[in-house]
Design an enzyme around this catalytic site. Structure first.
Site, PDB file in Angstrom:
ATOM      1  N   PRO A  10      44.058  42.698  37.547  1.00  0.00           N
ATOM      2  CA  PRO A  10      43.247  42.395  36.385  1.00  0.00           C
ATOM      3  C   PRO A  10      41.826  43.291  36.072  1.00  0.00           C
ATOM      4  CG  PRO A  10      42.849  40.630  37.874  1.00  0.00           C
ATOM      5  CD  PRO A  10      43.941  41.786  38.669  1.00  0.00           C
ATOM      6  N   ASN A  11      41.895  43.318  34.661  1.00  0.00           N
ATOM      7  CA  ASN A  11      40.796  44.112  34.156  1.00  0.00           C
ATOM      8  C   ASN A  11      40.602  45.381  34.283  1.00  0.00           C
ATOM      9  OD1 ASN A  11      39.802  41.620  32.820  1.00  0.00           O
ATOM     10  ND2 ASN A  11      39.068  40.948  34.965  1.00  0.00           N
ATOM     11  N   ARG A  18      34.671  48.690  30.460  1.00  0.00           N
ATOM     12  CA  ARG A  18      34.340  47.488  31.540  1.00  0.00           C
ATOM     13  C   ARG A  18      32.973  48.154  32.568  1.00  0.00           C
ATOM     14  NH1 ARG A  18      37.742  45.726  36.821  1.00  0.00           N
ATOM     15  NH2 ARG A  18      36.412  43.937  37.319  1.00  0.00           N
ATOM     16  N   TYR A  23      31.835  50.847  37.412  1.00  0.00           N
ATOM     17  CA  TYR A  23      33.344  51.160  37.723  1.00  0.00           C
ATOM     18  C   TYR A  23      33.536  52.786  37.155  1.00  0.00           C
ATOM     19  CZ  TYR A  23      34.305  46.386  38.805  1.00  0.00           C
ATOM     20  OH  TYR A  23      34.269  45.268  39.569  1.00  0.00           O
ATOM     21  N   ASN A  74      45.109  47.943  44.189  1.00  0.00           N
ATOM     22  CA  ASN A  74      43.756  47.421  43.890  1.00  0.00           C
ATOM     23  C   ASN A  74      44.024  46.092  43.406  1.00  0.00           C
ATOM     24  OD1 ASN A  74      41.321  46.730  43.112  1.00  0.00           O
ATOM     25  ND2 ASN A  74      40.747  48.732  42.181  1.00  0.00           N
ATOM     26  N   ALA A  77      40.162  41.215  41.128  1.00  0.00           N
ATOM     27  CA  ALA A  77      39.403  39.965  41.373  1.00  0.00           C
ATOM     28  C   ALA A  77      40.492  39.043  42.104  1.00  0.00           C
ATOM     29  CB  ALA A  77      39.133  39.159  39.921  1.00  0.00           C
ATOM     30  N   GLU A  98      44.936  48.948  50.625  1.00  0.00           N
ATOM     31  CA  GLU A  98      43.885  48.306  49.503  1.00  0.00           C
ATOM     32  C   GLU A  98      42.845  49.189  49.349  1.00  0.00           C
ATOM     33  OE1 GLU A  98      41.943  45.009  51.626  1.00  0.00           O
ATOM     34  OE2 GLU A  98      40.956  44.423  49.788  1.00  0.00           O
ATOM     35  N   HIS A 100      39.475  49.604  46.562  1.00  0.00           N
ATOM     36  CA  HIS A 100      38.650  49.405  45.680  1.00  0.00           C
ATOM     37  C   HIS A 100      37.653  50.078  44.964  1.00  0.00           C
ATOM     38  CE1 HIS A 100      39.507  45.222  46.500  1.00  0.00           C
ATOM     39  NE2 HIS A 100      39.535  45.405  47.661  1.00  0.00           N
ATOM     40  N   ARG A 107      28.342  44.160  47.346  1.00  0.00           N
ATOM     41  CA  ARG A 107      28.102  43.187  46.101  1.00  0.00           C
ATOM     42  C   ARG A 107      27.903  42.068  46.243  1.00  0.00           C
ATOM     43  NH1 ARG A 107      32.655  45.261  41.799  1.00  0.00           N
ATOM     44  NH2 ARG A 107      31.069  43.955  40.645  1.00  0.00           N
TER      45      ARG A 107
END
Ligand code: DQA
Length: 144
Positions: A10-11, A18, A23, A74, A77, A98, A100, A107
């Protein structure tokens, strides 16, 4: 040629718009083109999939069984919330990386925990687009 399913959660479709300070300024189309180019360099076939919906991602992982040789994901969230995505990855049991864009370990506290990391053979964080390349190279080298 080995087939890798590249999943973005998502996103991530809003890259560029964003939180660009986190990012980056490049948009999602640029990420997709980058991944396509990396796949060509690595000599692997890819399919790109993005969804904002947890169930759609679970369905896509399930459908990967017997079709793909590996998964680069990825989970965005859902990394931090989704037992369902973890269970789907465990069920199909394909080699999985995985990735990111940001370093989730530095973070907010809630981003430090990843369900997907319980299954993924490798986790790459904080390298921006290059993390996707590292993930594809890792998967491609599994079959050399
Ligand atoms: C992300 C990190 C997640 O915490 C966040 O929810 C995202 C993107 C990353 O690529 O850095 O959507 O997975």
């Amino acid at each position: 040629m080995k087939k890798i399913l590249v999943i973005n959660g998502p996103n991530l479709n809003l890259l560029g718009l964003r939180e660009p300070a986190l990012y980056g300024a490049q948009n999602f189309a640029a990420l997709q083109q980058f991944v396509v180019d990396c796949a060509a360099e690595c000599g692997v076939e890819i399919e790109l999939f993005q969804s904002n919906h947890e169930g759609a991602i679970v369905d896509k992982i399930q459908a990967a069984y017997g079709v793909f040789d590996g998964i680069l994901i990825n989970p965005a969230a859902y990394t931090h919330t989704s037992v369902a995505i973890l269970d789907a990855l465990k069920a199909v049991a394909l080699p999985t990386v995985e990735v990111h864009l940001t370093d989730i370990s530095t973070r907010e506290e809630f981003r430090r925990f990843s369900y997907v990391s319980f299954y993924a053979q490798k986790t790459i964080c904080g390298k921006g687009f290059d993390g996707y390349k590292e993930g594809l190279v890792y998967l491609a080298e599994l079959w050399e």
